[in-house]
Design a protein around this motif. Structure first.
Motif, PDB file in Angstrom:
ATOM      1  N   PRO A  99       0.734  -1.197   0.127  1.00 63.25           N
ATOM      2  CA  PRO A  99       0.037   0.120   0.068  1.00 63.25           C
ATOM      3  C   PRO A  99       0.710   0.984  -0.140  1.00 63.25           C
ATOM      4  O   PRO A  99       2.244   1.168   0.000  1.00 63.25           O
ATOM      5  N   ASP A 100       0.145   2.256  -0.099  1.00 61.37           N
ATOM      6  CA  ASP A 100       0.920   3.512  -0.296  1.00 61.37           C
ATOM      7  C   ASP A 100       1.696   4.046   1.104  1.00 61.37           C
ATOM      8  O   ASP A 100       1.277   3.297   2.357  1.00 61.37           O
ATOM      9  N   THR A 101       2.590   4.885   1.054  1.00 59.18           N
ATOM     10  CA  THR A 101       3.194   5.282   2.328  1.00 59.18           C
ATOM     11  C   THR A 101       2.403   5.654   3.483  1.00 59.18           C
ATOM     12  O   THR A 101       2.697   5.072   4.674  1.00 59.18           O
ATOM     13  N   VAL A 134      -0.595   4.630   4.221  1.00 58.60           N
ATOM     14  CA  VAL A 134      -1.456   3.409   4.559  1.00 58.60           C
ATOM     15  C   VAL A 134      -0.478   2.532   5.379  1.00 58.60           C
ATOM     16  O   VAL A 134      -0.785   2.048   6.602  1.00 58.60           O
ATOM     17  N   ALA A 135       0.767   2.207   4.789  1.00 61.97           N
ATOM     18  CA  ALA A 135       1.698   1.511   5.226  1.00 61.97           C
ATOM     19  C   ALA A 135       2.092   1.894   6.758  1.00 61.97           C
ATOM     20  O   ALA A 135       2.173   1.068   7.663  1.00 61.97           O
ATOM     21  N   ARG A 136       2.691   3.126   6.801  1.00 62.30           N
ATOM     22  CA  ARG A 136       2.737   3.695   8.179  1.00 62.30           C
ATOM     23  C   ARG A 136       1.625   3.532   9.269  1.00 62.30           C
ATOM     24  O   ARG A 136       2.123   2.953  10.337  1.00 62.30           O
ATOM     25  N   PHE A 137       0.487   3.742   8.957  1.00 64.54           N
ATOM     26  CA  PHE A 137      -0.644   3.234  10.016  1.00 64.54           C
ATOM     27  C   PHE A 137      -0.685   1.901  10.206  1.00 64.54           C
ATOM     28  O   PHE A 137      -0.742   1.368  11.459  1.00 64.54           O
ATOM     29  N   VAL A 138      -0.641   0.919   9.448  1.00 65.74           N
ATOM     30  CA  VAL A 138      -0.598  -0.357   9.399  1.00 65.74           C
ATOM     31  C   VAL A 138       0.644  -0.959  10.250  1.00 65.74           C
ATOM     32  O   VAL A 138       0.327  -1.709  11.380  1.00 65.74           O
ATOM     33  N   LEU A 139       1.734  -0.516   9.821  1.00 65.91           N
ATOM     34  CA  LEU A 139       2.709  -0.976  10.614  1.00 65.91           C
ATOM     35  C   LEU A 139       3.093  -0.373  12.035  1.00 65.91           C
ATOM     36  O   LEU A 139       3.343  -1.338  13.074  1.00 65.91           O
ATOM     37  N   SER A 140       2.401   1.014  12.248  1.00 65.62           N
ATOM     38  CA  SER A 140       2.763   1.617  13.601  1.00 65.62           C
ATOM     39  C   SER A 140       1.670   0.890  14.506  1.00 65.62           C
ATOM     40  O   SER A 140       1.845   1.260  16.096  1.00 65.62           O
ATOM     41  N   GLY A 141       0.713   0.685  14.182  1.00 65.80           N
ATOM     42  CA  GLY A 141      -0.593   0.196  15.076  1.00 65.80           C
ATOM     43  C   GLY A 141      -1.360   1.597  15.506  1.00 65.80           C
ATOM     44  O   GLY A 141      -2.511   1.626  16.202  1.00 65.80           O
ATOM     45  N   GLU A 142      -1.061   2.797  15.079  1.00 68.32           N
ATOM     46  CA  GLU A 142      -1.636   4.102  15.539  1.00 68.32           C
ATOM     47  C   GLU A 142      -2.976   4.117  14.966  1.00 68.32           C
ATOM     48  O   GLU A 142      -3.273   3.406  13.816  1.00 68.32           O
ATOM     49  N   ALA A 143      -3.753   4.989  15.365  1.00 69.04           N
ATOM     50  CA  ALA A 143      -5.000   5.029  14.830  1.00 69.04           C
ATOM     51  C   ALA A 143      -5.067   6.000  13.643  1.00 69.04           C
ATOM     52  O   ALA A 143      -4.289   6.955  13.473  1.00 69.04           O
ATOM     53  N   ALA A 144      -5.672   5.841  12.437  1.00 72.56           N
ATOM     54  CA  ALA A 144      -5.486   6.193  11.009  1.00 72.56           C
ATOM     55  C   ALA A 144      -6.499   7.195  11.144  1.00 72.56           C
ATOM     56  O   ALA A 144      -7.742   7.172  11.660  1.00 72.56           O
ATOM     57  N   ASP A 158     -10.942   2.897   6.835  1.00 74.28           N
ATOM     58  CA  ASP A 158     -11.214   1.310   6.296  1.00 74.28           C
ATOM     59  C   ASP A 158     -10.082   0.621   5.509  1.00 74.28           C
ATOM     60  O   ASP A 158      -9.977  -0.555   5.850  1.00 74.28           O
ATOM     61  N   GLU A 159      -9.260   1.386   4.735  1.00 70.88           N
ATOM     62  CA  GLU A 159      -8.135   0.839   4.312  1.00 70.88           C
ATOM     63  C   GLU A 159      -7.297   0.237   5.135  1.00 70.88           C
ATOM     64  O   GLU A 159      -6.726  -0.817   4.775  1.00 70.88           O
ATOM     65  N   VAL A 160      -6.842   0.940   6.247  1.00 71.74           N
ATOM     66  CA  VAL A 160      -5.708   0.563   7.118  1.00 71.74           C
ATOM     67  C   VAL A 160      -6.572  -0.693   8.049  1.00 71.74           C
ATOM     68  O   VAL A 160      -5.544  -1.652   8.143  1.00 71.74           O
ATOM     69  N   ALA A 161      -7.740  -0.591   8.265  1.00 72.62           N
ATOM     70  CA  ALA A 161      -8.335  -1.705   8.938  1.00 72.62           C
ATOM     71  C   ALA A 161      -8.226  -3.112   7.922  1.00 72.62           C
ATOM     72  O   ALA A 161      -8.105  -4.062   8.571  1.00 72.62           O
TER      73      ALA A 161
END
Length: 183
Positions: A150-152, A154-164, A170-173
């Protein structure tokens, strides 16, 4: 059946009946093979590879009979994207000990030595074809490996676990749900 066959078919689709390896032997040199039956390091031609292709094709190891590059499975890839024509080897990768959840199962687009796929636009066409679903896509130009999908953000939130933020929630989830097991 190799252990990842069902995953490959689920993520990429079945092998396309109108696409054949033909003279292409990129996987016979580029890929690492580590099976009880046969092993070879990446970047080293298979000992069975001859100027006419596989010298033991009729009795080749199971991994060689059951593995197919992404070009053999994804119809949206142009015919010119066959590895020997494009200078790109596109494969589904399975990493036993990934550094992050987006490396566990992913598509890897590798530029082969001597390829002009970046300059002639083939790399962009291939990336456009494979960056359209919920499968991480990595691109390697020989000197570095880059996450393309995914784009930067989205990836940052997926990997960090932070709330998007709301527009990405929806995409991060969806990415976390599918790939969280690899983290």
């Amino acid at each position: 059946m190799q252990p990842h066959t069902d995953v490959e078919t689920a993520l990429l689709g079945p092998i396309l009946p109108d696409r054949a390896c033909g003279d292409c032997t990129a996987c016979c040199t580029e890929l690492t093979v580590t099976t009880p039956e046969f092993a070879k390091p990446a970047g080293t031609p298979c000992i069975h590879l001859s100027n006419k292709g596989c010298g033991i094709h009729a009795v080749r190891p199971r991994i060689c009979r059951t593995w197919f590059c992404v070009w053999r499975r994804v119809a949206s890839l142009p015919d010119g994207a066959r590895p020997d024509r494009s200078g790109l080897l596109v494969s589904l990768n399975f990493v036993k000990e990934p550094q992050n959840c987006l490396e566990g199962v992913s598509i890897n687009v590798r530029v082969l030595a001597g390829s002009d796929a970046i300059a002639n636009g083939m790399a962009a066409a291939v990336l456009d074809s494979v960056c359209d679903q919920l499968v991480p896509v990595w691109f390697s130009d020989g000197s570095r490996k880059m996450l393309m999908h995914p784009d930067t953000d989205v990836a940052r939130f997926v990997l960090s676990g932070e709330a998007a933020p709301a527009q990405l929630q929806d995409e991060v989830a969806a990415w976390r749900e599918r790939y969280g097991m690899f983290g």
